[in-house]
Design a protein around this motif. Structure first.
Motif, short mmCIF file in Angstrom:
data_model
loop_
_atom_site.label_atom_id
_atom_site.label_comp_id
_atom_site.label_asym_id
_atom_site.label_seq_id
_atom_site.Cartn_x
_atom_site.Cartn_y
_atom_site.Cartn_z
N ASP A 52 0.87 -1.17 0.00
CA ASP A 52 0.00 0.00 0.00
C ASP A 52 0.91 1.23 0.00
OD1 ASP A 52 -2.20 1.65 0.21
OD2 ASP A 52 -2.33 1.45 2.39
N HIS A 53 0.36 2.39 -0.32
CA HIS A 53 1.21 3.59 -0.32
C HIS A 53 1.11 4.35 0.99
CE1 HIS A 53 3.52 7.00 -1.55
NE2 HIS A 53 2.49 7.83 -1.37
N GLY A 54 -0.11 4.73 1.39
CA GLY A 54 -0.27 5.59 2.56
C GLY A 54 -0.22 4.82 3.86
N MET A 55 1.00 4.55 4.33
CA MET A 55 1.17 3.81 5.59
C MET A 55 1.99 4.64 6.57
SD MET A 55 2.03 -0.05 4.30
CE MET A 55 3.51 0.47 3.39
N PRO A 56 1.84 4.38 7.87
CA PRO A 56 2.63 5.12 8.87
C PRO A 56 4.10 4.72 8.82
CG PRO A 56 1.36 3.36 9.92
CD PRO A 56 0.88 3.45 8.50
N GLY A 57 4.96 5.65 9.16
CA GLY A 57 6.40 5.36 9.23
C GLY A 57 7.11 5.59 7.92
N MET A 58 6.71 4.86 6.89
CA MET A 58 7.26 4.98 5.55
C MET A 58 6.16 4.70 4.55
SD MET A 58 10.84 2.82 5.84
CE MET A 58 11.45 3.33 4.22
N THR A 59 6.13 5.43 3.45
CA THR A 59 5.15 5.14 2.42
C THR A 59 5.56 3.90 1.64
OG1 THR A 59 6.23 6.44 0.70
CG2 THR A 59 4.71 7.61 2.18
N GLY A 60 4.60 3.34 0.91
CA GLY A 60 4.92 2.19 0.08
C GLY A 60 5.98 2.51 -0.96
N LEU A 61 5.94 3.71 -1.51
CA LEU A 61 6.94 4.11 -2.50
C LEU A 61 8.32 4.21 -1.86
CD1 LEU A 61 7.60 4.91 -5.38
CD2 LEU A 61 6.95 7.28 -4.82
N ASP A 62 8.38 4.72 -0.63
CA ASP A 62 9.67 4.78 0.08
C ASP A 62 10.25 3.39 0.29
OD1 ASP A 62 9.59 7.54 0.30
OD2 ASP A 62 8.62 7.53 2.26
N VAL A 63 9.40 2.45 0.68
CA VAL A 63 9.84 1.08 0.89
C VAL A 63 10.37 0.49 -0.42
CG1 VAL A 63 9.11 -1.27 1.50
CG2 VAL A 63 8.28 0.69 2.83
N ALA A 64 9.60 0.68 -1.50
CA ALA A 64 9.99 0.12 -2.79
C ALA A 64 11.31 0.70 -3.28
CB ALA A 64 8.89 0.39 -3.82
N ARG A 65 11.50 1.99 -3.10
CA ARG A 65 12.76 2.60 -3.53
C ARG A 65 13.94 2.05 -2.75
NH1 ARG A 65 10.30 8.73 -4.20
NH2 ARG A 65 9.92 8.61 -6.45
N ARG A 66 13.72 1.80 -1.47
CA ARG A 66 14.80 1.25 -0.65
C ARG A 66 15.13 -0.17 -1.10
NH1 ARG A 66 15.64 2.22 5.78
NH2 ARG A 66 17.23 0.65 6.16
N LEU A 67 14.12 -0.95 -1.44
CA LEU A 67 14.36 -2.31 -1.92
C LEU A 67 15.06 -2.30 -3.27
CD1 LEU A 67 10.96 -4.00 -0.96
CD2 LEU A 67 13.16 -4.28 0.18
N ARG A 68 14.67 -1.41 -4.15
CA ARG A 68 15.31 -1.33 -5.47
C ARG A 68 16.77 -0.88 -5.36
NH1 ARG A 68 12.19 -4.53 -7.80
NH2 ARG A 68 10.35 -3.80 -8.93
N ALA A 69 17.09 -0.09 -4.34
CA ALA A 69 18.45 0.43 -4.20
C ALA A 69 19.42 -0.59 -3.62
CB ALA A 69 18.44 1.68 -3.32
N ASP A 70 18.89 -1.70 -3.09
CA ASP A 70 19.72 -2.74 -2.48
C ASP A 70 19.92 -3.86 -3.49
OD1 ASP A 70 20.80 -4.86 -0.99
OD2 ASP A 70 19.76 -4.24 0.83
N ASP A 71 21.17 -4.21 -3.76
CA ASP A 71 21.45 -5.27 -4.74
C ASP A 71 20.77 -6.58 -4.39
OD1 ASP A 71 23.01 -3.55 -6.20
OD2 ASP A 71 24.92 -4.24 -5.37
N ALA A 72 20.60 -6.84 -3.09
CA ALA A 72 20.01 -8.11 -2.66
C ALA A 72 18.51 -8.19 -2.95
CB ALA A 72 20.24 -8.32 -1.17
N THR A 73 17.84 -7.05 -3.09
CA THR A 73 16.39 -7.05 -3.28
C THR A 73 15.94 -6.30 -4.54
OG1 THR A 73 16.24 -5.11 -1.81
CG2 THR A 73 15.87 -7.28 -0.83
N SER A 74 16.88 -5.80 -5.30
CA SER A 74 16.51 -4.97 -6.45
C SER A 74 15.70 -5.73 -7.49
CB SER A 74 17.77 -4.39 -7.10
OG SER A 74 18.61 -5.44 -7.58
N GLY A 75 15.85 -7.05 -7.55
CA GLY A 75 15.15 -7.82 -8.57
C GLY A 75 13.86 -8.46 -8.12
N VAL A 76 13.42 -8.22 -6.90
CA VAL A 76 12.17 -8.82 -6.43
C VAL A 76 10.98 -8.12 -7.09
CG1 VAL A 76 10.73 -9.29 -4.41
CG2 VAL A 76 13.21 -9.39 -4.22
N PRO A 77 10.05 -8.85 -7.72
CA PRO A 77 8.87 -8.22 -8.30
C PRO A 77 8.05 -7.49 -7.23
CG PRO A 77 9.10 -10.47 -9.07
CD PRO A 77 10.10 -10.31 -7.97
N MET A 78 7.54 -6.31 -7.57
CA MET A 78 6.78 -5.51 -6.61
C MET A 78 5.50 -4.97 -7.24
SD MET A 78 9.49 -3.42 -4.25
CE MET A 78 10.44 -2.68 -5.56
#
Length: 286
Positions: A52-78
């Motif tokens: 979801d996008h509108g969540m407390p603490g971090m938005t969904g987009l913030d979470v996705a960007r962090r995952l994409r920036a990490d080599d270990a998780t950049s390829g996980v479908p989202m």
């Protein structure tokens, strides 16, 4: 069957999404906020992430960007499943779906994403990996008293050398950290023989098979609200994974302090050097 991590702060929507995906044969780990979703991804090694996008603490987009920036998780479908599509979402997510919509359609889109050739997470293993848990279970036997004393002396020396308030070696189970030897831990943890993994960063460390170094846990969006911080007052944290002879993460060696900025790269070097020596003593329990 796939492992799916989903993040949704609306309890009713979360329950429906979990039920629908589970009935489709998937294993679903549901988080109520962005930081918890990041923690679950590191621990569970999912095949798909739904946010979801509108969540407390971090938005969904913030979470996705962090995952994409990490080599270990950049390829996980989202997939984003949200009432609002923020700017930039389509550049980060593989699929963006709008609420409200039939959850059966979510299952169909999830299936399509899982069928893609996008590479999966390969760093480390999930905490529930059977081979990893089998390696841990072989270390649950009673220790030799001499080895136990040696471990206690080693961990005390490590605490002194790093100027840590507490130091610990613990086995990483699927949901808990079982203490092998420690110094300076709270009485509650000592008496219980360990703590739930949700209380510490150890689950993420074991899942990613990477050392961790935090100058101040209070500033970290994933761990600032865990009991190790809120209950025990830990601010500085450094830890390294410990491996079985097969190369599987079975334990963690860590140090903690209430002051921020206590540890540095030299602390990790010291822990890395000590880990194999300690592991030899632990491995005698086989």
């Amino acid at each position: 069957m796939a492992v799916i991590v989903a993040a949704e702060d609306d309890v009713d929507v979360a329950d429906l999404l979990t039920t629908t995906l589970s009935r489709a044969g998937h294993v679903v780990h549901m988080a109520g906020n962005g930081p918890r979703a990041l923690q679950m991804v590191a621990e569970c090694h999912p095949d798909l992430v739904i946010l979801d996008h509108g969540m407390p603490g971090m938005t969904g987009l913030d979470v996705a960007r962090r995952l994409r920036a990490d080599d270990a998780t950049s390829g996980v479908p989202m997939m984003m499943l949200s009432a609002i599509t923020p700017d930039g979402a389509r550049e980060v997510f593989d699929q963006v779906l709008h609420k409200p919509m039939p959850f059966r359609q979510v299952v169909d889109v999830a299936r399509d994403l899982l069928d893609t050739s996008r590479p999966r997470l390969t760093t480390g293993r999930a905490l529930t990996d059977p081979e990893r848990l089998a390696a841990v279970s072989r270390l649950l036997a009673e220790p030799d008293p001499v080895d136990e004393l040696s471990l206690a002396l080693e961990i005390a020396n490590i605490a002194e050398a790093t100027r840590a308030q507490a130091a610990v070696v613990g086995l990483v189970l699927d949901k808990a950290l079982q203490t092998i030897t420690s110094v300076g831990l709270p009485d509650l943890v000592v008496e219980a023989g360990g703590a739930p993994l949700d209380w510490t960063p150890c689950g993420v460390l074991a899942g990613t098979d990477r050392p961790m170094l935090f100058d101040d846990l209070i500033t970290d969006p994933i761990f600032r609200d865990i009991p190790m911080v809120t209950f025990s007052g830990v601010r500085s944290y450094a830890a390294v994974p410990m491996h079985s002879p097969e190369g599987l993460v079975v334990a963690v060696l860590g140090v903690m302090a209430p002051e921020p900025g206590r540890f540095g790269g030299g602390t990790l070097d010291l822990l890395r050097a000590a880990a194999p020596r300690l592991m030899k003593l632990i491995d005698r329990r086989r």
